[in-house]
Enzyme design. Structure first.
Site, PDB file in Angstrom:
ATOM      1  N   ALA A 109      38.551   4.687  34.976  1.00 28.54           N
ATOM      2  CA  ALA A 109      37.690   5.007  36.035  1.00 28.54           C
ATOM      3  C   ALA A 109      38.116   4.636  37.541  1.00 28.54           C
ATOM      4  O   ALA A 109      37.486   5.084  38.426  1.00 28.54           O
ATOM      5  CB  ALA A 109      36.550   4.426  35.712  1.00 28.54           C
ATOM      6  N   SER A 113      36.090   7.710  42.233  1.00 28.31           N
ATOM      7  CA  SER A 113      35.475   9.047  42.708  1.00 28.31           C
ATOM      8  C   SER A 113      34.697   9.879  41.504  1.00 28.31           C
ATOM      9  O   SER A 113      33.835  10.235  41.944  1.00 28.31           O
ATOM     10  CB  SER A 113      36.870   9.842  43.346  1.00 28.31           C
ATOM     11  OG  SER A 113      37.748  10.137  42.338  1.00 28.31           O
ATOM     12  N   LYS A 114      35.578   9.932  40.744  1.00 28.92           N
ATOM     13  CA  LYS A 114      34.994  10.774  39.316  1.00 28.92           C
ATOM     14  C   LYS A 114      33.816   9.898  38.759  1.00 28.92           C
ATOM     15  O   LYS A 114      32.599  10.440  38.315  1.00 28.92           O
ATOM     16  CB  LYS A 114      35.940  11.074  38.448  1.00 28.92           C
ATOM     17  CG  LYS A 114      37.185  11.720  38.786  1.00 28.92           C
ATOM     18  CD  LYS A 114      38.237  12.002  38.071  1.00 28.92           C
ATOM     19  CE  LYS A 114      39.461  12.878  38.353  1.00 28.92           C
ATOM     20  NZ  LYS A 114      39.996  12.196  39.362  1.00 28.92           N
ATOM     21  N   ASP A 132      38.765   0.322  33.246  1.00 24.26           N
ATOM     22  CA  ASP A 132      40.050   0.464  33.798  1.00 24.26           C
ATOM     23  C   ASP A 132      40.830  -0.902  33.428  1.00 24.26           C
ATOM     24  O   ASP A 132      40.208  -1.914  33.254  1.00 24.26           O
ATOM     25  CB  ASP A 132      40.070   0.540  35.491  1.00 24.26           C
ATOM     26  CG  ASP A 132      41.429   1.272  35.814  1.00 24.26           C
ATOM     27  OD1 ASP A 132      41.092   2.453  36.041  1.00 24.26           O
ATOM     28  OD2 ASP A 132      42.565   0.442  36.009  1.00 24.26           O
ATOM     29  N   ASP A 159      42.254  -2.133  27.895  1.00 26.89           N
ATOM     30  CA  ASP A 159      43.235  -1.296  27.736  1.00 26.89           C
ATOM     31  C   ASP A 159      42.653  -0.029  27.099  1.00 26.89           C
ATOM     32  O   ASP A 159      42.048   0.060  26.037  1.00 26.89           O
ATOM     33  CB  ASP A 159      44.390  -1.727  26.770  1.00 26.89           C
ATOM     34  CG  ASP A 159      45.576  -0.846  26.612  1.00 26.89           C
ATOM     35  OD1 ASP A 159      45.233   0.464  26.910  1.00 26.89           O
ATOM     36  OD2 ASP A 159      46.659  -1.282  26.306  1.00 26.89           O
ATOM     37  N   ASP A 186      40.395  10.938  32.428  1.00 24.11           N
ATOM     38  CA  ASP A 186      41.208  11.404  33.636  1.00 24.11           C
ATOM     39  C   ASP A 186      42.377  10.253  33.730  1.00 24.11           C
ATOM     40  O   ASP A 186      42.284   9.200  34.290  1.00 24.11           O
ATOM     41  CB  ASP A 186      40.663  11.536  34.869  1.00 24.11           C
ATOM     42  CG  ASP A 186      41.415  11.991  36.185  1.00 24.11           C
ATOM     43  OD1 ASP A 186      41.877  13.125  36.098  1.00 24.11           O
ATOM     44  OD2 ASP A 186      41.568  11.129  37.034  1.00 24.11           O
ATOM     45  N   CYS A 239      46.570  15.045  37.487  1.00 24.95           N
ATOM     46  CA  CYS A 239      47.139  15.737  38.489  1.00 24.95           C
ATOM     47  C   CYS A 239      48.454  15.767  38.633  1.00 24.95           C
ATOM     48  O   CYS A 239      49.176  15.137  39.548  1.00 24.95           O
ATOM     49  CB  CYS A 239      46.677  14.715  39.771  1.00 24.95           C
ATOM     50  SG  CYS A 239      47.063  13.127  39.818  1.00 24.95           S
TER      51      CYS A 239
END
Length: 313
Positions: A109, A113-114, A132, A159, A186, A239
């Protein structure tokens, strides 16, 4: 190594692809609808002297027309009315489209932003677990969530390949898996698609790193699928342009034995290309053409990959 040349056979216009990768990335803001609606933010930006134009495919996004603008110093930003977010980065949460009151997992996370976009889409209702493994990055996540007024989020530090419900659910009966209605995966990646924002992103590129991080991505996606209820949706995104981190990762879970899932079509208003069904000597599941690749020259954005999975059993 000329990394971009590796992907020129995949695009319709290699020259436009390379030229776009060499241009600076436009600055984009997302309206935080937890605190303000779109017309009110538009008026606030005008009053602050920040030039902008709406983004056609998403009413909550605006592109700044002044390259020297500093929206981070403006009062709409300080009060959490807007969030600086690269345009194509807003696609995965829009594809996931969580509903208010649902239970949603965001296993990678930070910096948020998301996460904040998901919370706004949920009208700040339901449960949003933002995880995270980097404790330092979690500080940024918590700060951004607080600035944006998010209250339905639970922040965890694990993790993502081995996520557990125990740290945030006290009731033993609620720890039974699967638990989540939707998940946005993501994952950390080689970030090739961020070259317009970070021109040095490819300076230390190595195929060994791409192949190594793909193993981590497979573990994270598998765990998210395990924690999502049958009929639930998991969106996988990166990305990067690398098929090893995109189609190969999704192909791995489609052929896996731990969770039954299938790919669903990804409907986008942006220009995009279908996912690959083959790369080098590898053959992928034919359904991977339902995934989407967004290249920088198609919409004047960064690069992104999005796949939408439905858990079937």
């Amino acid at each position: 190594m000329d990394v971009l040349a590796r992907y020129e056979p995949l695009v319709d216009d290699p020259s436009a692809f390379r030229a776009a990768c060499e241009r600076p990335l436009p600055s984009v803001l997302r309206v935080n609808t937890i605190k303000a609606d779109v017309p009110r933010v538009h008026r606030a930006l005008q009053e602050a002297g920040i030039g902008f134009e709406p983004v056609a495919w998403h009413e909550g996004l605006v592109r700044l027309t002044d390259e020297d603008a500093s929206p981070g110093n403006s009062w709409p930003y300080v009060h959490g009315w807007v969030y600086g977010q690269e345009e194509v980065s807003a696609v995965p949460a829009a594809v996931l489209a969580p509903e208010p009151g649902e239970r949603v997992l965001d296993p990678c996370a930070a910096p948020g932003s998301k996460t904040t976009q998901l919370a706004a889409t949920m009208d700040d209702r339901g449960l949003l677990v933002a995880n995270d493994n980097n404790l330092g990055r979690l500080s940024a996540l918590r700060s951004n969530a607080e600035r944006c007024g998010v209250t339905n989020v639970v922040v965890t530090n694990q993790d993502a390949r081995h996520l557990s419900l125990r740290p945030f659910l006290e009731d033993e009966t609620r720890r039974k898996e699967p638990f989540f209605d939707r998940a946005l995966v993501d994952v950390p990646c080689s970030c090739e698609g961020t070259i317009r924002k970070n021109p040095t992103a490819l300076d230390e590129w190595a195929l060994s790193h791409v192949e190594g991080i793909a193993g981590v991505q497979k573990g994270i996606l598998t765990r998210a699928l395990e924690m999502t209820t049958p009929g639930g949706t998991v969106v996988y995104s990166t990305c990067t342009f690398a098929p090893e981190e995109n189609e190969a990762v999704v192909d791995h879970v489609l052929g896996g034995e731990r969770v039954d899932c299938e790919l669903e079509p990804v409907a986008l208003e942006l220009q995009s290309s279908p996912g690959l069904t083959a790369w080098a000597d590898e053959q992928y599941d034919p359904s991977l053409e339902r995934a989407r690749r967004i290249y920088p020259h198609q919409n004047d954005t960064g690069g992104f990959f999005i796949a939408k999975l439905r858990v079937t059993a």
